[in-house]
Write a protein that holds these residues in place. Sequence first.
Motif, mmCIF file in Angstrom:
data_model
loop_
_atom_site.group_PDB
_atom_site.id
_atom_site.type_symbol
_atom_site.label_atom_id
_atom_site.label_comp_id
_atom_site.label_asym_id
_atom_site.label_seq_id
_atom_site.Cartn_x
_atom_site.Cartn_y
_atom_site.Cartn_z
ATOM 1 N N PRO A 1 -4.009 -4.978 2.796
ATOM 2 C CA PRO A 1 -5.374 -4.481 2.601
ATOM 3 C C PRO A 1 -5.610 -3.072 3.141
ATOM 4 C CG PRO A 1 -5.344 -6.020 4.414
ATOM 5 C CD PRO A 1 -3.948 -5.993 3.847
ATOM 6 N N ARG A 2 -4.780 -2.134 2.665
ATOM 7 C CA ARG A 2 -4.943 -0.716 3.003
ATOM 8 C C ARG A 2 -4.946 0.083 1.710
ATOM 9 N NH1 ARG A 2 -0.044 1.210 6.132
ATOM 10 N NH2 ARG A 2 1.001 -0.168 4.666
ATOM 11 N N TYR A 3 -5.526 1.275 1.808
ATOM 12 C CA TYR A 3 -5.565 2.167 0.662
ATOM 13 C C TYR A 3 -5.425 3.590 1.170
ATOM 14 C CZ TYR A 3 -7.532 4.830 -3.224
ATOM 15 O OH TYR A 3 -7.730 5.726 -4.234
ATOM 16 N N GLY A 4 -4.494 4.322 0.608
ATOM 17 C CA GLY A 4 -4.348 5.744 0.876
ATOM 18 C C GLY A 4 -4.297 6.458 -0.466
ATOM 19 N N CYS A 5 -4.992 7.557 -0.593
ATOM 20 C CA CYS A 5 -5.097 8.229 -1.895
ATOM 21 C C CYS A 5 -3.998 9.277 -2.064
ATOM 22 C CB CYS A 5 -6.460 8.877 -2.046
ATOM 23 S SG CYS A 5 -6.728 9.581 -3.686
ATOM 24 N N VAL A 6 -3.193 9.127 -3.117
ATOM 25 C CA VAL A 6 -2.139 10.097 -3.405
ATOM 26 C C VAL A 6 -2.689 11.336 -4.097
ATOM 27 C CG1 VAL A 6 -0.283 8.392 -3.493
ATOM 28 C CG2 VAL A 6 -1.498 8.978 -5.595
ATOM 29 N N GLU A 7 -3.930 11.283 -4.557
ATOM 30 C CA GLU A 7 -4.533 12.444 -5.231
ATOM 31 C C GLU A 7 -5.091 13.442 -4.226
ATOM 32 O OE1 GLU A 7 -4.549 13.197 -8.531
ATOM 33 O OE2 GLU A 7 -3.316 11.432 -8.851
ATOM 34 N N CYS A 8 -5.985 12.972 -3.342
ATOM 35 C CA CYS A 8 -6.637 13.892 -2.405
ATOM 36 C C CYS A 8 -6.019 13.865 -1.019
ATOM 37 C CB CYS A 8 -8.130 13.599 -2.320
ATOM 38 S SG CYS A 8 -8.557 12.075 -1.445
ATOM 39 N N GLY A 9 -5.146 12.875 -0.744
ATOM 40 C CA GLY A 9 -4.490 12.799 0.548
ATOM 41 C C GLY A 9 -5.292 12.092 1.622
ATOM 42 N N TRP A 10 -6.422 11.475 1.246
ATOM 43 C CA TRP A 10 -7.230 10.761 2.234
ATOM 44 C C TRP A 10 -6.396 9.651 2.845
ATOM 45 C CZ3 TRP A 10 -10.940 12.093 5.049
ATOM 46 C CH2 TRP A 10 -11.840 11.190 5.627
ATOM 47 N N GLY A 11 -6.469 9.483 4.169
ATOM 48 C CA GLY A 11 -5.620 8.555 4.905
ATOM 49 C C GLY A 11 -5.928 7.088 4.678
ATOM 50 N N TRP A 12 -5.316 6.250 5.509
ATOM 51 C CA TRP A 12 -5.445 4.807 5.328
ATOM 52 C C TRP A 12 -6.878 4.353 5.523
ATOM 53 C CZ3 TRP A 12 -1.796 3.349 2.611
ATOM 54 C CH2 TRP A 12 -0.469 3.658 2.871
ATOM 55 N N ALA B 1 0.813 -1.223 0.000
ATOM 56 C CA ALA B 1 0.000 0.000 0.000
ATOM 57 C C ALA B 1 0.844 1.269 0.000
ATOM 58 C CB ALA B 1 -0.950 0.000 1.195
ATOM 59 N N GLU B 2 2.084 1.161 0.412
ATOM 60 C CA GLU B 2 2.961 2.339 0.473
ATOM 61 C C GLU B 2 3.788 2.527 -0.790
ATOM 62 O OE1 GLU B 2 5.094 2.390 4.208
ATOM 63 O OE2 GLU B 2 3.353 1.528 5.221
ATOM 64 N N LEU B 3 3.815 1.533 -1.649
ATOM 65 C CA LEU B 3 4.614 1.632 -2.877
ATOM 66 C C LEU B 3 4.160 2.775 -3.781
ATOM 67 C CD1 LEU B 3 4.997 -2.147 -3.779
ATOM 68 C CD2 LEU B 3 6.801 -0.590 -2.996
ATOM 69 N N VAL B 4 2.855 3.032 -3.840
ATOM 70 C CA VAL B 4 2.360 4.099 -4.707
ATOM 71 C C VAL B 4 2.937 5.451 -4.304
ATOM 72 C CG1 VAL B 4 0.225 4.499 -3.400
ATOM 73 C CG2 VAL B 4 0.317 5.058 -5.834
ATOM 74 N N TYR B 5 3.210 5.647 -3.015
ATOM 75 C CA TYR B 5 3.779 6.925 -2.570
ATOM 76 C C TYR B 5 5.210 7.092 -3.081
ATOM 77 C CZ TYR B 5 -0.365 7.443 0.220
ATOM 78 O OH TYR B 5 -1.672 7.580 0.592
ATOM 79 N N LEU B 6 6.005 6.036 -2.989
ATOM 80 C CA LEU B 6 7.368 6.092 -3.531
ATOM 81 C C LEU B 6 7.334 6.304 -5.039
ATOM 82 C CD1 LEU B 6 9.013 3.147 -1.564
ATOM 83 C CD2 LEU B 6 9.391 5.596 -1.231
ATOM 84 N N TYR B 7 6.450 5.588 -5.698
ATOM 85 C CA TYR B 7 6.326 5.672 -7.150
ATOM 86 C C TYR B 7 5.970 7.101 -7.583
ATOM 87 C CZ TYR B 7 4.533 4.504 -11.824
ATOM 88 O OH TYR B 7 4.301 4.446 -13.168
#
Length: 149
Positions: free
Chosen positions: A83-94, A31-37
């Motif tokens: 099984p977590r999701y955090g949005c890199v677009e709007c910043g909504w948390g886990w 779930a944290e890979l998208v932030y690094l990407y």
Amino acid sequence: MPPIIRVVRAEAVYTPPPPEPVTAWSGVPAAELVYLYMETRTQRRITRPTEPTGDTYYARINQNRWVADCYCGSAQVVSPTDPRYGCVECGWGWSALIFPADATAVETQVMLEPRPALRNWWHADDPLNPVQPDPDPGPEPEPEPPEEP
């Protein structure tokens, strides 16, 4: 025989850029890979969530990728391994994600469709599932007795 094209998970999409080795992010939860990407592609820092939101979303397979949709309209590739999701677009948390009890079995089932672009799956309990199961109509009515002449 054509190659087997597996259902895509976050670990296969969000990978380090060259010249870093593909294993550079191997210890990072899916779930944290998208932030690094996104940080490497946009060349800016993106604040990672620190707290759970209390929200729950259903993961689904869309065109051969596990995805989760945010209430803001964005979506990201996710993985049953985290099984977590955090949005890199709007910043909504886990937010918690609901995957099927046996994600591998679902992947195996959708892979019966030879065209990856047509591989789609929704959780039966997802209220956004466009194919809702028919409600139970109840018991069959008793047949009418034939009329006497």
